[in-house]
Design a protein around this motif. Structure first.
Motif, mmCIF file in Angstrom:
data_model
loop_
_atom_site.group_PDB
_atom_site.id
_atom_site.type_symbol
_atom_site.label_atom_id
_atom_site.label_comp_id
_atom_site.label_asym_id
_atom_site.label_seq_id
_atom_site.Cartn_x
_atom_site.Cartn_y
_atom_site.Cartn_z
ATOM 1 N N TYR A 150 35.581 -97.361 61.527
ATOM 2 C CA TYR A 150 35.372 -98.786 61.270
ATOM 3 C C TYR A 150 34.758 -99.113 59.907
ATOM 4 O O TYR A 150 34.429 -100.271 59.651
ATOM 5 C CB TYR A 150 34.484 -99.377 62.379
ATOM 6 C CG TYR A 150 35.070 -99.189 63.754
ATOM 7 C CD1 TYR A 150 36.307 -99.725 64.092
ATOM 8 C CD2 TYR A 150 34.400 -98.434 64.718
ATOM 9 C CE1 TYR A 150 36.856 -99.531 65.353
ATOM 10 C CE2 TYR A 150 34.945 -98.241 65.979
ATOM 11 C CZ TYR A 150 36.173 -98.788 66.287
ATOM 12 O OH TYR A 150 36.710 -98.592 67.533
ATOM 13 N N ILE A 151 34.597 -98.112 59.045
ATOM 14 C CA ILE A 151 34.137 -98.359 57.681
ATOM 15 C C ILE A 151 35.337 -98.177 56.739
ATOM 16 O O ILE A 151 36.148 -97.271 56.924
ATOM 17 C CB ILE A 151 32.995 -97.398 57.290
ATOM 18 C CG1 ILE A 151 31.767 -97.655 58.173
ATOM 19 C CG2 ILE A 151 32.634 -97.560 55.820
ATOM 20 C CD1 ILE A 151 31.164 -99.042 58.041
ATOM 21 N N ASN A 152 35.432 -99.038 55.735
ATOM 22 C CA ASN A 152 36.531 -98.945 54.779
ATOM 23 C C ASN A 152 36.628 -97.536 54.206
ATOM 24 O O ASN A 152 35.619 -96.905 53.901
ATOM 25 C CB ASN A 152 36.323 -99.928 53.621
ATOM 26 C CG ASN A 152 36.131 -101.352 54.111
ATOM 27 O OD1 ASN A 152 35.058 -101.701 54.601
ATOM 28 N ND2 ASN A 152 37.150 -102.166 53.992
ATOM 29 N N GLU A 153 37.855 -97.063 54.044
ATOM 30 C CA GLU A 153 38.076 -95.683 53.617
ATOM 31 C C GLU A 153 37.338 -95.363 52.323
ATOM 32 O O GLU A 153 36.753 -94.284 52.186
ATOM 33 C CB GLU A 153 39.575 -95.434 53.434
ATOM 34 C CG GLU A 153 39.901 -94.005 53.043
ATOM 35 C CD GLU A 153 41.383 -93.759 52.876
ATOM 36 O OE1 GLU A 153 41.756 -92.933 52.026
ATOM 37 O OE2 GLU A 153 42.168 -94.409 53.594
ATOM 38 N N LYS A 154 37.330 -96.282 51.361
ATOM 39 C CA LYS A 154 36.713 -95.997 50.064
ATOM 40 C C LYS A 154 35.188 -95.881 50.160
ATOM 41 O O LYS A 154 34.546 -95.312 49.266
ATOM 42 C CB LYS A 154 37.082 -97.078 49.047
ATOM 43 C CG LYS A 154 36.530 -98.457 49.369
ATOM 44 C CD LYS A 154 36.919 -99.474 48.304
ATOM 45 C CE LYS A 154 36.305 -100.849 48.600
ATOM 46 N NZ LYS A 154 36.668 -101.838 47.562
ATOM 47 N N ASN A 155 34.594 -96.427 51.224
ATOM 48 C CA ASN A 155 33.133 -96.419 51.364
ATOM 49 C C ASN A 155 32.611 -95.359 52.333
ATOM 50 O O ASN A 155 31.394 -95.197 52.470
ATOM 51 C CB ASN A 155 32.640 -97.790 51.831
ATOM 52 C CG ASN A 155 32.836 -98.861 50.774
ATOM 53 O OD1 ASN A 155 32.733 -98.582 49.581
ATOM 54 N ND2 ASN A 155 33.129 -100.075 51.193
ATOM 55 N N ARG A 156 33.511 -94.654 53.013
ATOM 56 C CA ARG A 156 33.046 -93.706 54.038
ATOM 57 C C ARG A 156 32.177 -92.600 53.456
ATOM 58 O O ARG A 156 31.176 -92.199 54.056
ATOM 59 C CB ARG A 156 34.253 -93.094 54.759
ATOM 60 C CG ARG A 156 34.930 -94.056 55.711
ATOM 61 C CD ARG A 156 36.213 -93.487 56.275
ATOM 62 N NE ARG A 156 36.998 -94.543 56.900
ATOM 63 C CZ ARG A 156 38.310 -94.492 57.088
ATOM 64 N NH1 ARG A 156 38.985 -93.416 56.700
ATOM 65 N NH2 ARG A 156 38.947 -95.493 57.648
ATOM 66 N N VAL A 157 32.549 -92.095 52.288
ATOM 67 C CA VAL A 157 31.778 -90.988 51.709
ATOM 68 C C VAL A 157 30.342 -91.407 51.416
ATOM 69 O O VAL A 157 29.435 -90.573 51.435
ATOM 70 C CB VAL A 157 32.455 -90.453 50.428
ATOM 71 C CG1 VAL A 157 33.727 -89.692 50.765
ATOM 72 C CG2 VAL A 157 32.744 -91.585 49.437
ATOM 73 N N ILE A 158 30.130 -92.698 51.140
ATOM 74 C CA ILE A 158 28.763 -93.183 50.905
ATOM 75 C C ILE A 158 27.935 -93.028 52.173
ATOM 76 O O ILE A 158 26.802 -92.539 52.151
ATOM 77 C CB ILE A 158 28.775 -94.650 50.452
ATOM 78 C CG1 ILE A 158 29.479 -94.772 49.089
ATOM 79 C CG2 ILE A 158 27.357 -95.217 50.374
ATOM 80 C CD1 ILE A 158 29.609 -96.193 48.592
ATOM 81 N N TYR A 159 28.514 -93.418 53.304
ATOM 82 C CA TYR A 159 27.803 -93.329 54.584
ATOM 83 C C TYR A 159 27.582 -91.871 54.987
ATOM 84 O O TYR A 159 26.522 -91.527 55.519
ATOM 85 C CB TYR A 159 28.580 -94.073 55.671
ATOM 86 C CG TYR A 159 28.455 -95.569 55.574
ATOM 87 C CD1 TYR A 159 27.505 -96.252 56.329
ATOM 88 C CD2 TYR A 159 29.264 -96.311 54.726
ATOM 89 C CE1 TYR A 159 27.379 -97.636 56.252
ATOM 90 C CE2 TYR A 159 29.149 -97.697 54.635
ATOM 91 C CZ TYR A 159 28.197 -98.352 55.399
ATOM 92 O OH TYR A 159 28.063 -99.706 55.314
ATOM 93 N N TYR A 160 28.575 -91.007 54.749
ATOM 94 C CA TYR A 160 28.389 -89.582 55.047
ATOM 95 C C TYR A 160 27.256 -89.002 54.202
ATOM 96 O O TYR A 160 26.464 -88.177 54.668
ATOM 97 C CB TYR A 160 29.680 -88.794 54.787
ATOM 98 C CG TYR A 160 30.819 -89.133 55.714
ATOM 99 C CD1 TYR A 160 30.597 -89.382 57.064
ATOM 100 C CD2 TYR A 160 32.132 -89.200 55.246
ATOM 101 C CE1 TYR A 160 31.657 -89.686 57.920
ATOM 102 C CE2 TYR A 160 33.191 -89.494 56.095
ATOM 103 C CZ TYR A 160 32.948 -89.738 57.430
ATOM 104 O OH TYR A 160 33.996 -90.041 58.262
#
Length: 481
Positions: A150-160
Motif C-alpha cells: 500500500y505504499i507507492n513503489e518509488k517510496n517503499r525503499v524509504i520505509y524499508y
C-alpha cells in the motif's frame, strides 16, 4: 517486463488496488497513519528481545536456575523464527487489522505475566517472553506487508530503510536499558509493552480489514513450514542429530505437500521463479556472517586484548548506532542512484569491512573493535531495503507478504548456520597456524582467518548479484533499476 505467470497460475491472495487509482490512494493514506503506531509496537518488541538477551544469565541466577537461563532467549527465538514466516504469509490472506490487534493483545498479556509472575519461576519468564515474541512480531510483519502493498513503489525503499534504522536503535536501546534495569528490578522491563494495548482503537480504525475471498488458510502448509523453521533453529542452537533429521524430513514433506495440495499458501511456482531464487540466494549468502560479527568482535576483545564484554560493547555500539542513522538515508540514496548501485555498494562494504577487521587485529583494539566494524555496518544499512524491494517485485503484489515471510526465514536460517560454523571454528582454534594478514599465530590467526573467510563469502554474494541482475530485472513487475 512481466514474467511472473498468468492469472490462472497465481496463488489466491487479497486483491490489492492498482497504484494511482482512488482506492489505492485511500489505502495508502490509511497505511501512512497506521505505520508509525505499528512501528512503535515493533520497537518495543525488539527492545524486549535485546534486553532479555543481555541479562538472561542474571535472571537465571536470581531465580536459582542458572542452568535454564539460556531458555529465556532460545525458546522465544525458536517461536520468533516460526511466526516470522507465518505472519508474512498470512498477510496475503487475512485481515491485517485482526492480525495486529490479536498480536498486540498477546504481546501485552505476555508482559503482564512477566511483571506479575516473573519472580515465581523461570518458566513464568520463559512463557512471558514466548508470548511477547509471538505477539510483538505481528507488528513487524504487518509493517512490511503494509509497505509492500500500500505504499507507492518509488517510496517503499524509504520505509524499508526506516524499518532497519528503528531495528538498530531498538537493539541499542534494549542493551542499554538492560544494563541499568538490573540495578533496580529486571521485571520493570515488562511494564512498558503493556501500554501498547492503548493503541488498539487507533489501529482498528486505520488498518485494512480485507481478507481473501474464498481462500482457506493452509493450516497444514503453515504447520509444516513452522516445523521446518523450528527444527532448523533448534539444530543450530543444539547441533543435535535429531533436529538435523527433523529439518530434512519436514522440508521434504513440505515440498511434497505443496506439489500435491489443491491450494497451498506458497506454490511450487515460487521455486521455479529464477528471479525469486536468485534474490533469496543473494540474501542467504550476504547475511551469512550477520549473527557472527558481534560474537566474533566480543571474542577478539576477550581473547586478544584481554578486556571484558562490557568494554567491548562500548566500542561496538557506535557502529550499530551508525547503521541506525544511515538507515534513515538509505531510501533517498536508492531513489537517487538506483537499486543496482546500492546493492553493489552495500555488499562491497560488508565484505571489505570483515576483511578490514581481520587486517586490523595487530593494530589495536580501537581500530579493530570500534572503527573497522563501522565499514561492515555501513554496508548492512544499505543492503536490506533494495534487495528486499527487489524480492517483492519478483512475484505478484498479492504474494508479496509470502516473500517477506520467506525473507525473514532465510535471514534467520543463514545467520544461525553462519554463527554455528564460524563459532565452532573460533572455539576450536581452527586455522591458528598463520594468516596472510600477518597476525601472530594462535587466536589472532584464527580470528583473522575467520573474518577473512566471512568477507570472501559476502563478496561472493556481490559476484552472484552481478551475474544474475539482468535475469532478475527481466522478471520484475517493474523494470526500474
Amino acid at each position: 517486463m512481466e514474467t511472473i505467470g498468468n492469472e490462472a497460475e497465481k496463488s489466491v491472495g487479497i486483491a490489492v488496488p492498482i497504484e494511482g487509482t482512488q482506492e489505492f490512494e485511500k489505502m495508502n493514506q490509511m497505511a501512512k497513519k497506521a505505520i508509525p503506531i505499528v512501528l512503535t509496537i515493533f520497537t518495543l518488541g525488539i527492545l524486549e528481545q535485546q534486553a532479555f538477551g543481555m541479562i538472561f544469565v542474571n535472571i537465571g541466577q536470581q531465580l536459582g536456575t542458572p542452568e535454564l537461563a539460556s531458555l529465556i532467549t532460545s525458546i522465544p527465538g525458536i517461536v520468533l523464527g516460526i511466526v516470522c514466516v507465518i505472519y508474512g504469509s498470512l498477510g496475503d490472506f487475512v485481515s491485517l487489522k485482526k492480525m495486529t490487534v490479536l498480536g498486540t493483545i498477546i504481546f501485552s498479556i505476555g508482559s503482564i505475566i512477566g511483571f506479575l509472575l516473573g519472580t515465581l519461576s523461570i518458566w513464568a519468564v520463559i512463557l512471558a517472553r514466548v508470548l511477547q515474541s509471538a505477539g510483538g512480531q505481528a507488528a513487524g510483519s504487518v509493517f512490511l506487508v503494509l509497505v509492500s502493498k500500500y505504499i507507492n513503489e518509488k517510496n517503499r525503499v524509504i520505509y524499508y530503510g526506516v524499518f532497519v534504522a528503528v531495528f538498530r536503535f531498538s537493539a541499542a536501546l534494549g542493551v542499554m536499558a538492560a544494563g541499568y534495569i538490573t540495578k533496580i528490578d529486571w521485571r520493570w522491563l515488562f511494564v512498558l509493552p503493556i501500554f501498547s494495548i492503548l493503541f488498539l482503537p487507533f489501529l482498528a480504525k486505520n488498518l485494512p480489514d480485507d481478507h481473501a475471498l474464498g481462500a482457506n488458510i493452509d493450516k497444514v502448509g503453515f504447520a509444516l513450514i513452522g516445523a521446518f523453521s523450528g527444527s532448523v533453529t533448534m539444530f543450530f542452537t543444539d547441533m543435535n542429530l535429531f533436529w538435523a533429521l527433523a529439518s530434512i524430513i519436514s522440508l521434504l514433506v513440505f515440498m511434497v505437500y505443496i506439489h500435491k495440495a489443491k491450494a497451498p499458501f506458497i506454490t511450487p511456482r515460487f521455486f521455479r521463479n529464477p528471479a525469486f531464487i536468485a534474490t533469496m540466494s543473494i540474501i542467504f549468502i550476504g547475511y551469512f556472517f550477520s549473527y557472527t560479527l558481534n560474537a566474533g568482535i566480543n571474542a577478539i576483545g576477550l581473547n586478544v586484548y584481554g578486556i571484558d564484554s562490557s568494554e567491548v560493547s562500548g566500542y561496538l555500539v557506535w557502529s550499530i548506532l551508525l547503521a541506525a542513522v544511515l538507515g534513515f538515508v538509505c531510501g533517498p540514496v536508492v531513489k537517487k542512484i538506483g537499486r543496482t548501485a546500492v546493492v553493489i555498494m552495500a555488499l562491497f562494504f560488508m565484505g571489505t569491512g570483515l576483511i578490514a577487521i581481520a587486517f586490523a587485529i595487530p593494530h589495536g583494539k580501537i581500530i579493530t573493535l570500534a572503527i573497522m566494524p563501522c565499514i561492515y555496518y555501513f554496508g548492512t544499512s544499505f543492503f536490506y531495503s533494495p534487495i528486499v524491494d527487489l524480492a517483492t517485485l519478483t512475484v505478484s503484489i498479492e504474494e508479496s507478504g509470502r516473500v517477506m515471510g520467506v525473507n525473514d526465514l532465510v535471514q534467520a536460517i543463514t545467520g544461525s548456520i553462519g554463527v554455528a560454523v564460524f563459532g565452532q571454528m573460533m572455539a576450536s582454534g581452527t586455522m591458528s597456524g598463520g594468516s596472510i594478514m600477518q597476525v601472530a599465530s594462535g587466536v589472532q590467526s584464527t580470528y583473522a582467518n575467520v573474518f577473512l573467510l566471512g568477507g570472501g563469502i559476502v563478496l561472493s554474494a556481490l559476484i552472484l548479484f552481478l551475474l544474475t541482475r539482468k535475469k532478475i530485472y527481466s522478471c520484475l513487475r517493474s523494470s526500474k533499476a
